[in-house]
Design an enzyme around this catalytic site. Sequence first.
Site, PDB file in Angstrom:
ATOM      1  N   ASP A 132      37.588  55.085  32.911  1.00  0.00           N
ATOM      2  CA  ASP A 132      37.908  54.107  33.948  1.00  0.00           C
ATOM      3  C   ASP A 132      39.254  54.442  34.585  1.00  0.00           C
ATOM      4  O   ASP A 132      40.127  55.040  33.961  1.00  0.00           O
ATOM      5  CB  ASP A 132      37.888  52.673  33.409  1.00  0.00           C
ATOM      6  CG  ASP A 132      38.262  52.572  31.938  1.00  0.00           C
ATOM      7  OD1 ASP A 132      38.843  53.527  31.394  1.00  0.00           O
ATOM      8  OD2 ASP A 132      37.977  51.536  31.331  1.00  0.00           O
ATOM      9  N   GLU A 148      38.368  46.552  35.459  1.00  0.00           N
ATOM     10  CA  GLU A 148      39.030  45.287  35.117  1.00  0.00           C
ATOM     11  C   GLU A 148      38.500  44.107  35.930  1.00  0.00           C
ATOM     12  O   GLU A 148      39.194  43.499  36.732  1.00  0.00           O
ATOM     13  CB  GLU A 148      40.546  45.417  35.298  1.00  0.00           C
ATOM     14  CG  GLU A 148      41.210  46.451  34.406  1.00  0.00           C
ATOM     15  CD  GLU A 148      41.271  46.016  32.950  1.00  0.00           C
ATOM     16  OE1 GLU A 148      40.924  44.853  32.651  1.00  0.00           O
ATOM     17  OE2 GLU A 148      41.687  46.842  32.108  1.00  0.00           O
TER      18      GLU A 148
END
Length: 365
Positions: A65, A124
Site C-alpha cells: 500500500d 487507509e
Amino acid sequence: MYLIAIRHALHQLPEIAFEEHQTKAAILAQLKDVDDVVVHEFLSSPGILVEYTVCEGDYRLFRADMDALPITENTACEYQSVHQGMMHACGHDVHMTVLLGLIDHIAKTKPKRNLLFLFQPAEEGKGGAESVLAEGLIQQFPVSEVFALHVGSGLPVGSVSSREGIFFGIPQEFDVRFLGKSAHVAYPEMGVNALQAGVDLINAMKHDIEQLSQTERVIFHIGKMAAGNIRNVIADKCILEGTHRSLRNSVCHHINDLILKNCDAVAEANKAEYEVDFLCSYDPVINDRKLTQELGRLCAENGIEYIEAETAMTGEDFGFFTSRYPGLLFWLGGGCDDALHSDKFLPLDACVDIGVLIFAALATR
C-alpha cells in the site's frame, strides 16, 4: 537498488489516499531501469501494477500500500516527513520498499514463475483495493495466490506473525446525525433535544452489543460526539462518529441494522429526526491454511522467528483480495514499540531486508 535510501526518501514524501503522485513518480523512477518487467498504470488512481511474465500459467501477486496519514510526525529522525501534517505512520513506506526490493531480486535471479507486483493507493479507508479491482486490469491475469505484509509494532526485527483463517476483522465506519430544535433551557417543551437522542442511542447500542457479545466477538465505539453551542440552550443537532468491528459479514450487517433500529426508536421518543451514513468497510482478511503453513516452513528454513498471531480487530483492505483469491497477510517485525498510527511510529530499517527475504521465498518456492 539501495533499499534503505529508498525507504528514507519515501518516508519523507507521505501523501494521503489517492494523492500519491510524488510517491508514484518515485516508484516509477526506481522501476525504469529494471529488466524483464512491464509497468501498467491504473486510469483512476496513482496505483501501479508491475508484470513479470516468463511462461504460460498463473501468477502470484504481491501487494504494497502507498498512502500515508494526516498526522504530524514526531519521530525526530533524519528523514522525517517534509509534508507538513502528513506522515507514514502505518509503515507503508516500508511496505513499498520491500516490494521494490522483491522486484529487484526477481529481475536479477529471473525465476521461472509469473509474478505481479501491485503498488496500491488509498488503503487507509478510501477504497483503494476496490478501486484497482474495479478497473479489471488485475483480472486480466490468472492470479492463483495473493500476498501482503504489514509492519507491526511490538515485534522484534527478524520475526513475523500470522495465523490461518480470519486474521483481520471487518471495520465499519459510520456517522449519525440527530436533528432537533433549539430552545431556552427554561422552556424545554419548546425544543427538541438532539443531544439527548445521541445519549439515548449510545445507551441503546450498549445494551444490544452486550447481548451480541455473548455469542460473537464484536466492538462498538463512538469516538466523537458533538452537540450544542451554549450551555443554557437545548441542542438542535448532535453528530456521532463511530466504528464497529466484527468477524463475519452477517454480524456486520446485523450491527448496521441495530444502529438503524435504535436511531429510529430514539428519534421517535425524542421527536427528533436523524440521518445515518455508513462509510468505509472492508472484507475480513482470511489467510489460506496451506499458505500460512508454508510461511511457517519458510521462516524456519531462513532463520526467522514465526509467532502465532491473534485475530486482530483492525481492518485491512487486503481483505478484498483474500475474498477473491487464496491469500496470506502477515505481520513483519519492525522493532518499534510505538503504536501504529502514532506520531512516533518508526520501524527500524533492518526490517526491510527481512521482508524482502520472506517475500522472495514465497514468490519462488
